[in-house]
Design a protein around this motif. Structure first.
Motif, mmCIF file in Angstrom:
data_model
loop_
_atom_site.group_PDB
_atom_site.id
_atom_site.type_symbol
_atom_site.label_atom_id
_atom_site.label_comp_id
_atom_site.label_asym_id
_atom_site.label_seq_id
_atom_site.Cartn_x
_atom_site.Cartn_y
_atom_site.Cartn_z
ATOM 1 N N VAL A 25 31.332 31.243 53.162
ATOM 2 C CA VAL A 25 30.988 31.579 51.790
ATOM 3 C C VAL A 25 32.239 31.364 50.950
ATOM 4 O O VAL A 25 33.281 31.950 51.237
ATOM 5 N N PRO A 26 32.164 30.482 49.960
ATOM 6 C CA PRO A 26 33.363 30.230 49.167
ATOM 7 C C PRO A 26 33.767 31.466 48.372
ATOM 8 O O PRO A 26 32.919 32.212 47.893
ATOM 9 N N THR A 27 35.042 31.663 48.297
ATOM 10 C CA THR A 27 35.549 32.771 47.485
ATOM 11 C C THR A 27 36.338 32.191 46.326
ATOM 12 O O THR A 27 36.992 31.155 46.449
ATOM 13 N N PHE A 28 36.236 32.833 45.211
ATOM 14 C CA PHE A 28 36.946 32.386 44.030
ATOM 15 C C PHE A 28 38.098 33.343 43.769
ATOM 16 O O PHE A 28 37.965 34.547 43.988
ATOM 17 N N PRO A 29 39.203 32.808 43.317
ATOM 18 C CA PRO A 29 40.318 33.700 43.009
ATOM 19 C C PRO A 29 39.899 34.699 41.935
ATOM 20 O O PRO A 29 39.026 34.426 41.117
ATOM 21 N N THR A 30 40.519 35.845 41.978
ATOM 22 C CA THR A 30 40.146 36.865 41.001
ATOM 23 C C THR A 30 40.535 36.453 39.590
ATOM 24 O O THR A 30 39.891 36.839 38.633
ATOM 25 N N THR A 31 41.569 35.661 39.466
ATOM 26 C CA THR A 31 41.935 35.156 38.138
ATOM 27 C C THR A 31 41.672 33.667 38.127
ATOM 28 O O THR A 31 42.323 32.895 38.822
ATOM 29 N N SER A 32 40.681 33.279 37.378
ATOM 30 C CA SER A 32 40.334 31.863 37.280
ATOM 31 C C SER A 32 39.783 31.593 35.896
ATOM 32 O O SER A 32 39.469 32.495 35.135
ATOM 33 N N ILE A 33 39.683 30.305 35.613
ATOM 34 C CA ILE A 33 39.125 29.861 34.339
ATOM 35 C C ILE A 33 37.761 29.260 34.659
ATOM 36 O O ILE A 33 37.620 28.477 35.588
ATOM 37 N N GLU A 34 36.776 29.617 33.869
ATOM 38 C CA GLU A 34 35.455 29.039 34.056
ATOM 39 C C GLU A 34 35.206 28.056 32.928
ATOM 40 O O GLU A 34 35.315 28.395 31.758
ATOM 41 N N VAL A 35 34.876 26.815 33.298
ATOM 42 C CA VAL A 35 34.542 25.792 32.310
ATOM 43 C C VAL A 35 33.061 25.503 32.461
ATOM 44 O O VAL A 35 32.596 25.182 33.555
ATOM 45 N N ARG A 36 32.310 25.625 31.369
ATOM 46 C CA ARG A 36 30.871 25.363 31.403
ATOM 47 C C ARG A 36 30.541 24.183 30.519
ATOM 48 O O ARG A 36 30.939 24.130 29.361
ATOM 49 N N ILE A 37 29.801 23.248 31.092
ATOM 50 C CA ILE A 37 29.299 22.110 30.340
ATOM 51 C C ILE A 37 27.816 22.007 30.682
ATOM 52 O O ILE A 37 27.455 21.724 31.826
#
Length: 105
Positions: free
Chosen positions: A67-79
């Protein structure tokens, strides 16, 4: 005759029937001590056991996956309906490549 012995006897009889290539009526008519009713009863009982055994095997199969884990601090880019999570420590060069692909895609 004990229950286990009777069960084993009927399993052997079912195998003999399958190997004979005969219809149930033909095979039963050649047996001295078996009625069609008994045959159908035991055939159904043994098939149910086989199906039960195979369903137990299926229920005991385990599958693992990452299960991929995402860093707690990240930037989300939505297109549109695409979301990209970019970790805070990503290199500028890598981020530039990702954005270039998204723009040209």
């Amino acid at each position: 005759m004990k229950r286990k012995e009777k069960h084993d006897l009927w399993k052997k009889r079912m195998e003999a029937y399958e190997d004979s290539g005969e219809t149930i009526q033909e095979w039963v008519s050649k047996q001295d001590d078996i009625t069609e009713y008994q045959f159908h009863y035991w055939r159904k009982k043994i098939k149910a056991e086989v199906n039960s055994d195979s369903s137990d095997e299926v229920s005991q199969i385990w599958t693992s996956f990452d299960v991929p884990t995402f860093p707690t601090t990240s930037i989300e880019v939505r297109i549109d309906d695409l979301s990209v999570y970019i970790p805070e420590n990503v290199s500028e060069e890598h981020l530039s490549r990702v954005l270039r692909v998204l723009r040209n895609g």
